[in-house]
Enzyme design. Structure first.
Site, PDB file in Angstrom:
ATOM      1  N   HIS A   8       0.856  -1.182   0.000  1.00  0.00           N
ATOM      2  CA  HIS A   8       0.000   0.000   0.000  1.00  0.00           C
ATOM      3  C   HIS A   8       0.890   1.228   0.000  1.00  0.00           C
ATOM      4  O   HIS A   8       2.068   1.175   0.385  1.00  0.00           O
ATOM      5  CB  HIS A   8      -0.915   0.000   1.222  1.00  0.00           C
ATOM      6  CG  HIS A   8      -2.085  -0.934   1.096  1.00  0.00           C
ATOM      7  ND1 HIS A   8      -2.771  -1.398   2.192  1.00  0.00           N
ATOM      8  CD2 HIS A   8      -2.698  -1.470   0.012  1.00  0.00           C
ATOM      9  CE1 HIS A   8      -3.757  -2.184   1.785  1.00  0.00           C
ATOM     10  NE2 HIS A   8      -3.725  -2.248   0.472  1.00  0.00           N
ATOM     11  N   LYS A  12       5.141   1.642   1.039  1.00  0.00           N
ATOM     12  CA  LYS A  12       6.155   1.522  -0.014  1.00  0.00           C
ATOM     13  C   LYS A  12       7.572   1.842   0.488  1.00  0.00           C
ATOM     14  O   LYS A  12       8.512   1.112   0.154  1.00  0.00           O
ATOM     15  CB  LYS A  12       5.771   2.351  -1.226  1.00  0.00           C
ATOM     16  CG  LYS A  12       4.663   1.674  -2.039  1.00  0.00           C
ATOM     17  CD  LYS A  12       4.275   2.502  -3.242  1.00  0.00           C
ATOM     18  CE  LYS A  12       3.253   1.845  -4.134  1.00  0.00           C
ATOM     19  NZ  LYS A  12       2.160   1.129  -3.543  1.00  0.00           N
ATOM     20  N   THR A  34       3.369  -5.345  -8.253  1.00  0.00           N
ATOM     21  CA  THR A  34       2.457  -4.383  -8.854  1.00  0.00           C
ATOM     22  C   THR A  34       3.298  -3.192  -9.299  1.00  0.00           C
ATOM     23  O   THR A  34       4.437  -3.015  -8.857  1.00  0.00           O
ATOM     24  CB  THR A  34       1.374  -3.971  -7.844  1.00  0.00           C
ATOM     25  OG1 THR A  34       2.002  -3.566  -6.629  1.00  0.00           O
ATOM     26  CG2 THR A  34       0.407  -5.115  -7.574  1.00  0.00           C
ATOM     27  N   GLY A  35       2.739  -2.363 -10.176  1.00  0.00           N
ATOM     28  CA  GLY A  35       3.477  -1.323 -10.874  1.00  0.00           C
ATOM     29  C   GLY A  35       4.401  -0.448 -10.059  1.00  0.00           C
ATOM     30  O   GLY A  35       5.618  -0.484 -10.215  1.00  0.00           O
ATOM     31  N   THR A  37       5.047  -0.420  -6.768  1.00  0.00           N
ATOM     32  CA  THR A  37       5.863  -1.183  -5.815  1.00  0.00           C
ATOM     33  C   THR A  37       7.066  -1.782  -6.527  1.00  0.00           C
ATOM     34  O   THR A  37       8.180  -1.768  -6.004  1.00  0.00           O
ATOM     35  CB  THR A  37       5.034  -2.285  -5.123  1.00  0.00           C
ATOM     36  OG1 THR A  37       3.938  -1.688  -4.426  1.00  0.00           O
ATOM     37  CG2 THR A  37       5.879  -3.088  -4.154  1.00  0.00           C
ATOM     38  N   SER A  54      -0.485  -1.388 -11.992  1.00  0.00           N
ATOM     39  CA  SER A  54      -0.577  -0.895 -10.622  1.00  0.00           C
ATOM     40  C   SER A  54      -1.783  -1.547  -9.952  1.00  0.00           C
ATOM     41  O   SER A  54      -2.662  -2.095 -10.624  1.00  0.00           O
ATOM     42  CB  SER A  54      -0.702   0.627 -10.608  1.00  0.00           C
ATOM     43  OG  SER A  54      -1.920   1.008 -11.206  1.00  0.00           O
ATOM     44  N   GLY A  55      -1.830  -1.468  -8.627  1.00  0.00           N
ATOM     45  CA  GLY A  55      -2.935  -2.076  -7.890  1.00  0.00           C
ATOM     46  C   GLY A  55      -4.304  -1.630  -8.359  1.00  0.00           C
ATOM     47  O   GLY A  55      -5.174  -2.465  -8.627  1.00  0.00           O
ATOM     48  N   ASP A  60      -2.741  -6.544  -8.628  1.00  0.00           N
ATOM     49  CA  ASP A  60      -2.900  -7.564  -7.594  1.00  0.00           C
ATOM     50  C   ASP A  60      -3.694  -8.758  -8.121  1.00  0.00           C
ATOM     51  O   ASP A  60      -3.431  -9.900  -7.749  1.00  0.00           O
ATOM     52  CB  ASP A  60      -3.562  -6.983  -6.350  1.00  0.00           C
ATOM     53  CG  ASP A  60      -4.915  -6.362  -6.620  1.00  0.00           C
ATOM     54  OD1 ASP A  60      -5.077  -5.684  -7.651  1.00  0.00           O
ATOM     55  OD2 ASP A  60      -5.823  -6.542  -5.777  1.00  0.00           O
ATOM     56  N   ASP A  80      -1.509  -1.566   4.740  1.00  0.00           N
ATOM     57  CA  ASP A  80      -1.674  -0.503   5.726  1.00  0.00           C
ATOM     58  C   ASP A  80      -3.087  -0.612   6.284  1.00  0.00           C
ATOM     59  O   ASP A  80      -4.031  -0.101   5.687  1.00  0.00           O
ATOM     60  CB  ASP A  80      -1.442   0.853   5.064  1.00  0.00           C
ATOM     61  CG  ASP A  80      -1.551   2.001   6.046  1.00  0.00           C
ATOM     62  OD1 ASP A  80      -1.800   1.751   7.240  1.00  0.00           O
ATOM     63  OD2 ASP A  80      -1.406   3.151   5.615  1.00  0.00           O
ATOM     64  N   HIS A  87      -8.517   3.170  -3.447  1.00  0.00           N
ATOM     65  CA  HIS A  87      -7.944   2.745  -4.727  1.00  0.00           C
ATOM     66  C   HIS A  87      -6.891   1.651  -4.566  1.00  0.00           C
ATOM     67  O   HIS A  87      -6.473   1.041  -5.539  1.00  0.00           O
ATOM     68  CB  HIS A  87      -7.314   3.934  -5.461  1.00  0.00           C
ATOM     69  CG  HIS A  87      -6.054   4.444  -4.812  1.00  0.00           C
ATOM     70  ND1 HIS A  87      -6.083   5.336  -3.765  1.00  0.00           N
ATOM     71  CD2 HIS A  87      -4.752   4.163  -5.057  1.00  0.00           C
ATOM     72  CE1 HIS A  87      -4.834   5.594  -3.391  1.00  0.00           C
ATOM     73  NE2 HIS A  87      -4.011   4.891  -4.152  1.00  0.00           N
ATOM     74  N   ASP A  90      -6.922  -4.824  -2.339  1.00  0.00           N
ATOM     75  CA  ASP A  90      -7.487  -5.467  -1.158  1.00  0.00           C
ATOM     76  C   ASP A  90      -6.778  -6.802  -0.957  1.00  0.00           C
ATOM     77  O   ASP A  90      -6.762  -7.652  -1.847  1.00  0.00           O
ATOM     78  CB  ASP A  90      -8.981  -5.684  -1.347  1.00  0.00           C
ATOM     79  CG  ASP A  90      -9.634  -6.352  -0.147  1.00  0.00           C
ATOM     80  OD1 ASP A  90      -9.008  -6.410   0.929  1.00  0.00           O
ATOM     81  OD2 ASP A  90     -10.775  -6.811  -0.299  1.00  0.00           O
ATOM     82  N   ARG A  96      -7.173 -15.329   0.464  1.00  0.00           N
ATOM     83  CA  ARG A  96      -8.019 -16.492   0.158  1.00  0.00           C
ATOM     84  C   ARG A  96      -7.331 -17.413  -0.847  1.00  0.00           C
ATOM     85  O   ARG A  96      -7.240 -18.623  -0.645  1.00  0.00           O
ATOM     86  CB  ARG A  96      -9.371 -16.040  -0.383  1.00  0.00           C
ATOM     87  CG  ARG A  96     -10.290 -17.198  -0.716  1.00  0.00           C
ATOM     88  CD  ARG A  96     -11.605 -16.696  -1.327  1.00  0.00           C
ATOM     89  NE  ARG A  96     -12.431 -17.801  -1.706  1.00  0.00           N
ATOM     90  CZ  ARG A  96     -12.281 -18.528  -2.819  1.00  0.00           C
ATOM     91  NH1 ARG A  96     -11.319 -18.254  -3.668  1.00  0.00           N
ATOM     92  NH2 ARG A  96     -13.079 -19.531  -3.093  1.00  0.00           N
TER      93      ARG A  96
END
Length: 141
Positions: A8, A12, A34-35, A37, A54-55, A60, A80, A87, A90, A96
């Site tokens: 998040h 970062k 992700t982008g 990160t 990106s997320g 994700d 976080d 945005h 999750d 899961r």
């Protein structure tokens, strides 16, 4: 091993410090992120990182798809829980999937450190023992 890195926005900088501290262990593995990160980790470590979207644009979920195909070995998702933004990705869906496919997933630096130290000490591929060679769980087909 294939390792996914997600953080998040507020986490970062922590991910950059963590990746730099464990650079030597990370070096011997394929890194995915992700982008943004991925950029943060690559800048902090000079290691190659395959970056997904990106997320907010589904990065994700791209990582989740690799988990579902049994093609991801470890996920580090610094979330976080106090100030995450709408945005941001999750973590619940990835948790899961990780549970379904027996993929180790860390949501904080303490757990991530334990998992990476385990990699540095040698790794038994317990997921192959549990999942066998199958990439799908037949009970869900």
């Amino acid at each position: 091993m294939k390792i996914a890195l997600i953080a998040h926005d507020e986490k970062k900088p922590e991910m950059a410090r963590f990746a730099a501290a464990y650079r030597e262990i990370l070096r011997g593995n394929e890194l995915f992120a992700t982008g943004h990160t991925g950029k943060v980790v690559a800048d902090a470590t000079d290691l190659p990182v395959q970056r997904f979207n990106s997320g907010p644009l589904g990065g994700d979920q791209e990582i989740g798809a690799l988990i579902a195909k049994n093609q991801m070995d470890l996920v580090i998702f610094f979330r976080d829980p106090l100030t995450s933004q709408p945005h941001e990705p999750d973590v619940n869906a990835l948790i899961r999937l990780a549970d379904v496919y027996n993929t180790p997933l860390a949501t904080n630096i303490g757990t991530a450190e334990v998992l990476l130290r385990g990699l540095g000490a040698g790794f038994i591929d317990f997921r192959k023992l549990v999942n066998g060679d199958e990439t799908q769980h037949e009970q869900y087909e």
